[in-house]
Design a protein around this motif. Structure first.
Motif, mmCIF file in Angstrom:
data_model
loop_
_atom_site.group_PDB
_atom_site.id
_atom_site.type_symbol
_atom_site.label_atom_id
_atom_site.label_comp_id
_atom_site.label_asym_id
_atom_site.label_seq_id
_atom_site.Cartn_x
_atom_site.Cartn_y
_atom_site.Cartn_z
ATOM 1 N N PHE A 16 4.408 -1.121 6.536
ATOM 2 C CA PHE A 16 4.545 -0.311 5.443
ATOM 3 C C PHE A 16 3.945 -0.818 4.128
ATOM 4 O O PHE A 16 3.409 0.193 3.552
ATOM 5 N N ALA A 17 3.878 -1.781 3.786
ATOM 6 C CA ALA A 17 3.315 -2.199 2.617
ATOM 7 C C ALA A 17 1.806 -1.721 2.580
ATOM 8 O O ALA A 17 1.235 -1.503 1.553
ATOM 9 N N ASP A 18 1.272 -2.375 3.565
ATOM 10 C CA ASP A 18 -0.071 -1.999 3.563
ATOM 11 C C ASP A 18 -0.436 -0.748 3.675
ATOM 12 O O ASP A 18 -1.496 -0.041 2.903
ATOM 13 N N ARG A 19 0.227 0.278 4.166
ATOM 14 C CA ARG A 19 0.209 1.911 4.221
ATOM 15 C C ARG A 19 0.190 2.229 2.689
ATOM 16 O O ARG A 19 -0.524 3.088 2.199
ATOM 17 N N VAL A 20 1.290 1.571 1.994
ATOM 18 C CA VAL A 20 1.522 2.049 0.534
ATOM 19 C C VAL A 20 0.188 1.514 -0.223
ATOM 20 O O VAL A 20 -0.303 2.485 -0.968
ATOM 21 N N ILE A 21 -0.444 0.576 -0.011
ATOM 22 C CA ILE A 21 -1.537 -0.088 -1.031
ATOM 23 C C ILE A 21 -2.637 1.174 -0.166
ATOM 24 O O ILE A 21 -3.407 1.169 -1.558
ATOM 25 N N ALA A 22 -2.967 1.180 0.594
ATOM 26 C CA ALA A 22 -4.124 1.820 1.219
ATOM 27 C C ALA A 22 -3.840 3.345 0.490
ATOM 28 O O ALA A 22 -5.055 3.871 -0.047
ATOM 29 N N ALA A 23 -2.611 3.775 0.557
ATOM 30 C CA ALA A 23 -2.598 5.075 -0.117
ATOM 31 C C ALA A 23 -2.852 5.021 -1.689
ATOM 32 O O ALA A 23 -3.573 5.979 -2.061
ATOM 33 N N ALA B 282 7.294 -5.326 3.898
ATOM 34 C CA ALA B 282 7.971 -3.985 3.772
ATOM 35 C C ALA B 282 9.220 -3.976 3.226
ATOM 36 O O ALA B 282 9.915 -3.047 3.187
ATOM 37 N N ILE B 283 9.690 -5.256 2.908
ATOM 38 C CA ILE B 283 11.115 -5.269 2.234
ATOM 39 C C ILE B 283 11.057 -5.035 0.693
ATOM 40 O O ILE B 283 10.638 -6.393 0.062
ATOM 41 N N GLY B 284 11.104 -3.969 0.240
ATOM 42 C CA GLY B 284 10.974 -3.819 -1.181
ATOM 43 C C GLY B 284 12.367 -3.672 -2.066
ATOM 44 O O GLY B 284 13.204 -4.174 -1.268
ATOM 45 N N ALA B 285 12.076 -3.348 -3.021
ATOM 46 C CA ALA B 285 13.413 -3.385 -3.911
ATOM 47 C C ALA B 285 13.248 -2.347 -5.072
ATOM 48 O O ALA B 285 12.341 -1.975 -5.558
ATOM 49 N N VAL B 286 14.394 -1.686 -5.422
ATOM 50 C CA VAL B 286 14.655 -0.833 -6.234
ATOM 51 C C VAL B 286 14.885 -1.495 -7.693
ATOM 52 O O VAL B 286 16.064 -2.275 -7.751
ATOM 53 N N THR C 198 8.042 0.436 9.431
ATOM 54 C CA THR C 198 8.503 1.316 8.263
ATOM 55 C C THR C 198 8.978 0.203 7.271
ATOM 56 O O THR C 198 8.907 -0.838 7.447
ATOM 57 N N GLY C 199 9.634 0.827 6.109
ATOM 58 C CA GLY C 199 10.172 0.197 5.080
ATOM 59 C C GLY C 199 11.289 0.123 4.425
ATOM 60 O O GLY C 199 11.905 1.238 4.734
#
Lengths: 307, 307
Positions: A4-11, A203-207, A153-154
């Protein structure tokens, strides 16, 4: 599939954007041409689907992701959830990531069921990521971590929310050191460290809400491997200028979400908005998204300069 | 309509019960005669509706309320939510209260939308009460309080959950005194004090897990006007004998929930359960509910003797 994190950064790199557009539908803010034709739940849900498709088309070039806020769908019961399913499918078909803002959290077996609902590709409600409430501790969070790892997913765990009373419990200072937010952040960091992708993020993010920039630097440094999901821009009072501390030295590491300030911008700027045409609504949403994209990019570049 | 707390106590007195039956459907535990005929979401949801109706018929004389755990419906998307809507309607038609175990919590406007979804009579998902996660502080809880007051519904705020890692954050000791659980309890007590019904209890209740009886006495005394919703009996390891501290001197003030231990009791006691008949399943669920009802009544009477 990339994590997920790599997909976020690519997008984010391909679109030059860190913008997330919140989809919090409220039919009271729809112009006549898009308003439900009847009061039935099904008619309202259909109007929500159509409006969300319009928003998605308008923001697809400027946003990395959309973020449906589940309450606004649940309020119409199963009809609303049908609209949400349609929105998820349509957003993904347009190359947008989908962050389900559901803030779920429960005991282990129930958390597993939520993880199955929102992070398993076979589910009709599966998006790319889910917001998670950590109040129940590790065995309420682990099922989400496991599902995210298994299905690329994330998750974004609530660490410091954007609302005025966020600090009531989240800023509570523990007798043995740190605030509750910082303790949760340290816990997230331990998990994220073991699940880094190609770009160093997990993929483990934070709000972390945009309304508390003074907390963001500390939380950013506690969680160097977590992408921050930053709500509260616009209607809640968060300002893009204040967000430099949320990004890393490459201007990455945070996704910033705005909802009503983009999707209902036309209500604020057009006195006769009830009579707006579809083209006018589309143009207003697209312009609001572009404005937010640029303001956030300024904050990212500022972040790169000062670090 | 009487307030939620008065309705709980009236039902509890007329049925001589404080039992809540959790509806956490899992089709893997359905005998062949009740299993879905196809793998489609709709067929699964239909099987869940039918099974829940059977459970409701079997427990209606012995339980005060049913408690659907929303994750197990969301996992089937809009089809699952249709099954939930059917279950809510059927349970209420059989004189059972419905506690939606959704653990919702969000920023103010979104919390208002969740309150509208679960506590407003016009919503297809409206039950009699909702579990609420307080991590976002007062402005995330107030919309639920207001909706409960306005519509004679109720909430149960998470104070100490039943899972093994509940204490990770909930037992955190604050530098200025008390655990997080105790601080949340004191906050709930302040609200509940101003909203007491005829029996002295408020519609603002609290979740305190059956697996932490040593915490219950303190939390009970901090929140004298809140009905406790006590999950974790049975499958999670909570024992009815340990629950005396959750009740008041009249043996009231707590509702105790058991899920799999009642609804899937036949799987544990019948080796050939896959071939069980509908009558056998019904009898097993009814007997398990009766057994729990009696065990809880013993704990209530014990509580009356020792106080």
């Amino acid at each position: 599939m990339a994590g997920f994190a790599d997909r976020v950064i690519a997008a984010s790199e391909s679109k030059d954007s860190v913008l997330v557009v919140g989809l919090d539908p409220n039919v009271d803010y729809l112009p006549n041409v898009l308003a439900p034709t009847q009061e039935s739940g099904r008619a309202v849900a259909e109007a929500i689907s159509q409006f969300n498709r319009l928003v998605i088309d308008a923001v697809a070039d400027h946003a990395v992701a959309v973020k449906p806020q589940l309450a606004y769908y649940e309020v119409y019961g199963s009809d609303g959830i049908c609209a949400l399913e349609d929105t998820i499918r349509y957003a993904r078909s347009k190359g947008l990531l989908v962050v389900q803002d559901a803030k779920r959290g429960d005991i282990g077996p129930t958390a597993s069921a939520y993880a199955q609902a929102y992070l398993h590709p076979s589910s009709p409600l599966c998006g790319d990521a889910l917001t998670v409430n950590p109040l129940l501790g590790a065995d309420g969070v682990n099922p989400f971590v496991e599902a995210a790892m298994q299905h690329a997913t994330g998750i974004f765990v609530l660490v410091k929310t954007s609302n005025p009373s966020a600090g009531q419990w989240q800023d509570l200072i523990a007798a043995d050191g740190g605030t509750l937010s910082q303790r949760i952040a340290a816990y997230i960091a331990d998990i994220a460290r073991n699940h880094r992708g190609e770009h160093g993020y997990s993929a483990i993010g934070a709000v972390v809400g945009s309304t508390y920039p003074q907390d963001a630097l500390a939380l950013r440094s506690i969680m160097p491997h977590s992408i921050l999901l930053v709500p509260g821009l616009g209607a809640q009072g968060g300002r893009a200028d204040d967000l430099t501390g949320y990004f890393d030295a490459q201007g990455q590491g945070a996704l910033v979400s705005s909802s009503r300030g983009i999707t209902y911008r036309y209500c604020a700027v057009t006195p006769e908005w009830k009579h707006a045409t579809i083209d006018q609504v589309f143009a207003s949403i697209r312009e609001a998204a572009l404005t937010s994209q640029r303001a956030l990019n300024n904050a990212r570049h500022q972040s790169q300069r000062i670090r």
